[in-house]
Design a protein around this motif. Structure first.
Motif: not given
Length: 413
Positions: A47, A50, A52
């Protein structure tokens, strides 16, 4: 957000209609694929930086075609502060894995981006070795897009980036063989060495150059050995390069190029079928175009050549993947809806018996490659079969109509 646990076993739906290929949900975006041996694949992705909950990783799986299954052997978790690995390459001889991973935002702000990472692998272990920087830019939007090892000794490593830089490095010391090769502001799409390691093909959308790897002066940018111009099909079509790879072993004297064609900006109403992608075969000794085949009605996004040089593979933005014969460019396998997003990477295993493709849709596709006997004949085989068919027909005609033909011939004399 806590990271989702990586499943240790991935099994395809046994009710799927196709027995020759199957998809698997790996739970993370896959940006690059490589093999450590014939049945062990490494998937790189994640990911990014970020939040996430999708961790960045290098995941090593064993592949079982019969069971339609992948089993996790080891997962090397990477920093969540840094970018996901966007490209990897493996050298089987030195047991090395090179990856492109941007440094953290904090490091980039300091003007530091150690984008090139080197790992070793042995058995089921992936271990970090060292890092280096080949990018002059610390813009987070710029990253290492292409990584390639030479297949000969002494070992070299080619690293291409989205900020127009192609670096040729000696391995394992990672020193510059020559100054950075600049591609006029265009991102590097592909880089590949020929079998003896004396040539490096570097590709951007508008520039395809073949560079010498043996240079007398490491402080001087070498002159390219060959520059291949973009083809011009029609005035309303704009052609761009996507990939260029040398053949291997039996096809070592070949160069394969991938060109995407699309309506130019000046065309208001593009004609139907004006988008296409095609693969071309070049003689890399005389630099002569030998043949071309259209492979897709949308741009190709990934390309590979099998280690024995007999097969080509491509992934298209129409979500399909395909395998071609490397000599005739004849289609051998086509999977029409391999992924939900375009293919980011695909790779044959060392024996060329399995092809794995990856996508940012969190999936991979495992394809059983037909054996040489199952692929159908090449043009020489077709000629032999045609000759045999003619002989069989001649015998049948002789047996059925021979007397009548002889009688007619006598009457005509």
């Amino acid at each position: 957000m806590p990271a989702e646990a990586t499943p240790t076993t991935l099994t395809a739906d046994r009710g799927a209609s196709s027995k020759t290929h199957f998809p698997l949900d790996v739970k993370f975006p896959v940006y690059s694929v490589a093999w450590t041996d014939d049945h062990t694949v490494v998937l790189a992705g994640g990911g990014g930086s970020s939040r996430t909950g999708v961790k960045n990783r290098l995941s090593m799986y064993s592949v079982d075609l019969k069971q339609r299954q992948l089993s996790l052997k080891q997962e090397h978790e990477l920093s969540r502060e840094e970018d996901a690995p966007m490209t990897i390459a493996i050298d089987l001889e030195t047991k090395a894995l090179a990856a492109g991973i941007n440094s953290s935002a904090t490091e980039l702000e300091k003007g530091v981006n150690e984008n090139l990472r080197v790992f070793s692998f042995a058995g089921e272990n992936i271990e970090y070795q060292k890092r280096s920087s080949t990018l002059s830019s610390t813009d987070p939007d710029h990253y290492q897009k292409v990584t390639a090892f030479s297949r000969s000794s002494p070992k070299m490593l080619a690293v291409g980036s989205t900020n127009s830089q192609l670096s040729l490095l000696s391995y394992p010391d990672l020193r510059d063989v020559c100054p950075t090769l600049d591609y006029n502001g265009e991102e590097i799409f592909d880089a590949d060495f020929n079998d003896d390691g004396e040539m490096l093909a570097g590709t951007s959308s508008n520039k395809l150059c073949v560079w010498p790897t043996k240079v007398a002066d490491s402080s001087t940018v070498p002159e390219p050995l060959q520059v291949i111009e973009r083809p011009v099909l029609k005035r309303e079509l704009a052609c761009t390069f996507r990939a260029a790879k040398f053949g291997r072993k039996s096809t070592a004297s070949n160069l394969y190029t991938v060109v995407n064609a699309a309506p130019s900006g000046s065309v208001r109403k593009p004609p139907a079928g004006s988008k296409k992608a095609f693969v071309s075969l070049w003689d890399a000794r005389a630099w002569r175009l030998l043949k071309t085949r259209t492979v897709s009605q949308k741009p190709v996004t990934a390309f590979d050549v099998s280690d024995d040089g007999t097969l080509l593979a491509y992934g298209s933005s129409d979500l399909s993947i395909g395998i071609l014969d490397a000599v005739t460019l004849r289609p051998i396998v086509t999977v029409l809806h391999a992924h939900d997003f375009p293919v980011t990477s695909l790779k044959f295993n060392p024996s060329g018996s399995i092809l794995v493709s990856g996508s940012a849709d969190n999936s991979i596709r495992v394809v059983r490659v037909p054996s040489a006997d199952q692929r159908g004949g090449n043009s020489a085989t077709y000629m032999v079969l045609f000759t045999l068919l003619v002989l069989v027909l001649a015998i049948l005609i002789q047996q059925s109509f021979g007397e009548d033909l002889l009688r007619a011939a006598r009457q005509a004399m």
